[in-house]
Design a protein around this motif. Structure first.
Motif, mmCIF file in Angstrom:
data_model
loop_
_atom_site.group_PDB
_atom_site.id
_atom_site.type_symbol
_atom_site.label_atom_id
_atom_site.label_comp_id
_atom_site.label_asym_id
_atom_site.label_seq_id
_atom_site.Cartn_x
_atom_site.Cartn_y
_atom_site.Cartn_z
ATOM 1 N N TRP A 164 0.835 -1.210 0.000
ATOM 2 C CA TRP A 164 0.000 0.000 0.000
ATOM 3 C C TRP A 164 0.868 1.258 0.000
ATOM 4 O O TRP A 164 0.604 2.204 -0.747
ATOM 5 C CB TRP A 164 -0.905 -0.027 1.251
ATOM 6 C CG TRP A 164 -1.808 1.187 1.301
ATOM 7 C CD1 TRP A 164 -2.982 1.367 0.672
ATOM 8 C CD2 TRP A 164 -1.559 2.374 2.058
ATOM 9 N NE1 TRP A 164 -3.526 2.601 0.947
ATOM 10 C CE2 TRP A 164 -2.646 3.254 1.807
ATOM 11 C CE3 TRP A 164 -0.534 2.778 2.907
ATOM 12 C CZ2 TRP A 164 -2.730 4.518 2.390
ATOM 13 C CZ3 TRP A 164 -0.645 4.038 3.468
ATOM 14 C CH2 TRP A 164 -1.720 4.895 3.211
ATOM 15 N N LEU A 165 1.895 1.243 0.831
ATOM 16 C CA LEU A 165 2.777 2.403 0.887
ATOM 17 C C LEU A 165 3.496 2.612 -0.442
ATOM 18 O O LEU A 165 3.662 3.750 -0.902
ATOM 19 C CB LEU A 165 3.800 2.232 2.018
ATOM 20 C CG LEU A 165 3.274 2.388 3.434
ATOM 21 C CD1 LEU A 165 4.373 2.066 4.443
ATOM 22 C CD2 LEU A 165 2.745 3.800 3.666
ATOM 23 N N THR A 166 3.923 1.527 -1.077
ATOM 24 C CA THR A 166 4.603 1.640 -2.377
ATOM 25 C C THR A 166 3.672 2.228 -3.422
ATOM 26 O O THR A 166 4.058 3.115 -4.197
ATOM 27 C CB THR A 166 5.111 0.267 -2.834
ATOM 28 O OG1 THR A 166 6.013 -0.267 -1.858
ATOM 29 C CG2 THR A 166 5.820 0.362 -4.186
ATOM 30 N N ALA A 167 2.414 1.726 -3.439
ATOM 31 C CA ALA A 167 1.453 2.247 -4.409
ATOM 32 C C ALA A 167 1.152 3.719 -4.148
ATOM 33 O O ALA A 167 1.028 4.522 -5.080
ATOM 34 C CB ALA A 167 0.167 1.426 -4.341
ATOM 35 N N ARG A 168 1.031 4.077 -2.864
ATOM 36 C CA ARG A 168 0.757 5.474 -2.532
ATOM 37 C C ARG A 168 1.917 6.379 -2.923
ATOM 38 O O ARG A 168 1.715 7.462 -3.485
ATOM 39 C CB ARG A 168 0.504 5.577 -1.019
ATOM 40 C CG ARG A 168 0.132 6.973 -0.538
ATOM 41 C CD ARG A 168 -1.091 7.469 -1.227
ATOM 42 N NE ARG A 168 -1.446 8.813 -0.762
ATOM 43 C CZ ARG A 168 -2.245 9.639 -1.400
ATOM 44 N NH1 ARG A 168 -2.761 9.254 -2.576
ATOM 45 N NH2 ARG A 168 -2.545 10.825 -0.893
ATOM 46 N N LEU A 169 3.154 5.939 -2.675
ATOM 47 C CA LEU A 169 4.322 6.716 -3.062
ATOM 48 C C LEU A 169 4.399 6.879 -4.586
ATOM 49 O O LEU A 169 4.705 7.958 -5.097
ATOM 50 C CB LEU A 169 5.603 6.047 -2.548
ATOM 51 C CG LEU A 169 5.926 6.211 -1.063
ATOM 52 C CD1 LEU A 169 7.102 5.325 -0.681
ATOM 53 C CD2 LEU A 169 6.251 7.673 -0.756
ATOM 54 N N GLU A 170 4.109 5.812 -5.308
ATOM 55 C CA GLU A 170 4.148 5.875 -6.767
ATOM 56 C C GLU A 170 3.108 6.849 -7.297
ATOM 57 O O GLU A 170 3.362 7.620 -8.227
ATOM 58 C CB GLU A 170 3.921 4.485 -7.352
ATOM 59 C CG GLU A 170 4.040 4.448 -8.868
ATOM 60 C CD GLU A 170 3.914 3.032 -9.411
ATOM 61 O OE1 GLU A 170 3.858 2.906 -10.648
ATOM 62 O OE2 GLU A 170 3.884 2.076 -8.615
ATOM 63 N N GLU A 171 1.910 6.819 -6.664
ATOM 64 C CA GLU A 171 0.848 7.739 -7.081
ATOM 65 C C GLU A 171 1.264 9.195 -6.849
ATOM 66 O O GLU A 171 1.050 10.066 -7.703
ATOM 67 C CB GLU A 171 -0.426 7.430 -6.293
ATOM 68 C CG GLU A 171 -1.593 8.359 -6.631
ATOM 69 C CD GLU A 171 -2.792 8.099 -5.732
ATOM 70 O OE1 GLU A 171 -3.734 8.915 -5.784
ATOM 71 O OE2 GLU A 171 -2.799 7.094 -4.988
ATOM 72 N N ILE A 172 1.850 9.458 -5.684
ATOM 73 C CA ILE A 172 2.284 10.825 -5.364
ATOM 74 C C ILE A 172 3.368 11.283 -6.328
ATOM 75 O O ILE A 172 3.335 12.415 -6.846
ATOM 76 C CB ILE A 172 2.778 10.894 -3.901
ATOM 77 C CG1 ILE A 172 1.614 10.639 -2.930
ATOM 78 C CG2 ILE A 172 3.433 12.240 -3.620
ATOM 79 C CD1 ILE A 172 2.052 10.499 -1.484
ATOM 80 N N LEU A 173 4.328 10.413 -6.590
ATOM 81 C CA LEU A 173 5.431 10.781 -7.472
ATOM 82 C C LEU A 173 4.952 11.016 -8.902
ATOM 83 O O LEU A 173 5.404 11.951 -9.574
ATOM 84 C CB LEU A 173 6.521 9.702 -7.444
ATOM 85 C CG LEU A 173 7.313 9.579 -6.135
ATOM 86 C CD1 LEU A 173 8.244 8.377 -6.194
ATOM 87 C CD2 LEU A 173 8.119 10.848 -5.857
ATOM 88 N N ARG A 174 4.054 10.171 -9.380
ATOM 89 C CA ARG A 174 3.555 10.346 -10.753
ATOM 90 C C ARG A 174 2.754 11.632 -10.883
ATOM 91 O O ARG A 174 2.841 12.325 -11.898
ATOM 92 C CB ARG A 174 2.719 9.141 -11.169
ATOM 93 C CG ARG A 174 3.541 7.881 -11.378
ATOM 94 C CD ARG A 174 2.772 6.787 -12.049
ATOM 95 N NE ARG A 174 3.582 5.584 -12.201
ATOM 96 C CZ ARG A 174 4.488 5.400 -13.164
ATOM 97 N NH1 ARG A 174 4.688 6.355 -14.064
ATOM 98 N NH2 ARG A 174 5.176 4.281 -13.225
ATOM 99 N N SER A 175 1.980 11.950 -9.886
ATOM 100 C CA SER A 175 1.220 13.202 -9.936
ATOM 101 C C SER A 175 2.152 14.405 -9.884
ATOM 102 O O SER A 175 1.858 15.459 -10.460
ATOM 103 C CB SER A 175 0.216 13.258 -8.782
ATOM 104 O OG SER A 175 0.893 13.290 -7.517
#
Length: 409
Positions: free
Chosen positions: A230-241
């Motif tokens: 979950w943390l990895t997916a959340r970090l990826e989402e933040i970085l992509r945005s």
């Protein structure tokens, strides 16, 4: 047929003609022909004797013969003076030089006679020879202190400050921020990051649960893998945005990066550290060895680095010369002035060279040399003497005959 054979044949015909026409009656034609052959024989013999007297002693007669041998000194000086003062005088030489368009001749040679390639190769060969004679060890030892001094004078700190100023400009800051984001996206997918994330989750879980049963019960529904994913997916989402230009995170991230660079730019400790690092590097660099290797392998060697640059430079200068009339005129004038100076300075060498050349020859060699140069012309004198003698003899015979008959009348 050789000219000497022609002269001998003319003399032989004259002698045979005298013998053949002797006692052939008193007719006008026979008498005239006889006197013509007689005069031709006399003229031919006289010219034969004169020609032979120049180079030897005809019929063993020594009086006033063997002219070259007896008058060698005077004749040599006459040849020397004629060659240096008349034939090759300063004025004659420079008249010939001035008539030539040396600039145009150089262009012709460079463009169509292979002069460009020869000139460039000659220049490169000369420079190679000069480079091969360089004492690499001595030169590197002499240059090392100046190179070290130049390193110390390098404005590394100022250059770094200018680089930081460039990084704060909008297009560069955006690109750097996006590069950092892409690096972050790659980083969170690595196994090392995932292992580190799980270790931290386990540590936080242990600390959070403590002795509380309720906390332990709630967290039992989420294992470490689920939380890490979950943390990895959340970090990826933040970085992509954050990579989207219009996104708030992107704007705030770029601004934070610019603020960080500006603060770094104004931090004096950074420049002190850079200065210490520069001094440390310079002190530990063996500049002399580096220079020695550079001279041995890059300036000398089989493929010196400077050869292409020298060829390119020479080609540019040759093209400029070929297409510039003013350069050609300057080259023409310079070479003619140089020739005039050299002729003025060394003209006396012509007489010395000719005199020395002639002095090296023995009497026989000198006679053979001169005879070889004028032999053909001298034999033509013999031929012409026989022919002219024949016509003069016949003319005189006719004149005398007509005079006698007119007197007799």
């Amino acid at each position: 047929m050789r000219k000497e054979n022609q002269a001998n044949l003319a003399l032989a015909v004259s002698v045979l003609g005298v013998i053949g026409t002797a006692g052939q009656g008193t007719s006008l034609f026979a008498a005239t022909l006889h006197h013509g052959f007689l005069a031709a024989t006399i003229g031919g013999l006289a010219d034969w004797f004169a020609v032979k007297a120049i180079f030897g002693r005809p019929l063993g007669i020594s009086h006033r013969t063997d002219i070259l041998r007896r008058n060698r000194g005077r004749i040599m000086e006459s040849l020397v003076r004629f060659s240096s003062d008349d034939l090759l005088s300063k004025k004659n030489i420079m008249d010939v030089v001035e008539r030539e368009k040396i600039g145009e001749l150089l262009v012709e040679y460079l463009q169509h006679r292979g002069g460009r390639e020869r000139l460039i190769e000659a220049a490169v060969d000369i420079l190679r020879h000069v480079a091969s004679d360089v004492d690499s060890r001595h030169i590197s030892k002499e240059l090392a202190p100046y190179v070290i001094q130049a390193f110390h004078a390098l404005p590394l700190e100022e250059s770094f400050a200018e680089l930081l100023d460039v990084l704060t400009e909008e297009p560069h800051a955006d690109r750097i921020f996006n590069i950092l984001i892409r690096m972050g996206l790659q980083l969170i997918q690595t196994q090392v990051f995932q292992d580190m994330l799980r270790e931290n989750i386990a540590s936080i879980r242990t600390e959070y649960e403590g002795d509380g049963m309720v906390r332990a019960f709630v967290l039992s529904f989420f294992d470490d893998e689920m939380i890490a994913a979950w943390l990895t997916a959340r970090l990826e989402e933040i970085l992509r945005s954050a990579m989207v230009t219009d996104d708030r995170r992107h704007r705030e991230g770029v601004q934070a990066l610019v603020s960080f660079v500006v603060s770094l730019r104004s931090d004096p400790s950074l420049y002190e550290a850079l200065h210490r690092y520069k001094v440390h590097v310079i002190e530990h660099i063996d500049v002399e060895s580096i220079l020695f290797d550079f001279i041995e392998h890059r300036m000398k060697g089989n493929h010196p680095f400077w050869v292409p640059y020298v060829k390119e430079l020479l080609n540019e200068k040759i093209d400029l010369f070929v297409h510039s009339e003013s350069w050609q005129n300057r080259a023409d004038r310079w070479m003619k002035d140089l020739a005039a100076e050299e002729v003025e300075k060394h003209h006396g060498m012509i007489a010395s060279f000719i005199r020395e050349y002639l002095n090296q020859k023995s009497d026989d060699e000198l006679i053979s040399f001169v005879e070889g140069k004028v032999h053909t012309d001298l034999q033509m004198i013999r031929v012409n003497g026989a022919i002219v003698g024949a016509f003069v003899g016949m003319a005189l015979s006719l004149v005398v005959t007509f005079a006698e008959r007119m007197w007799g009348l």
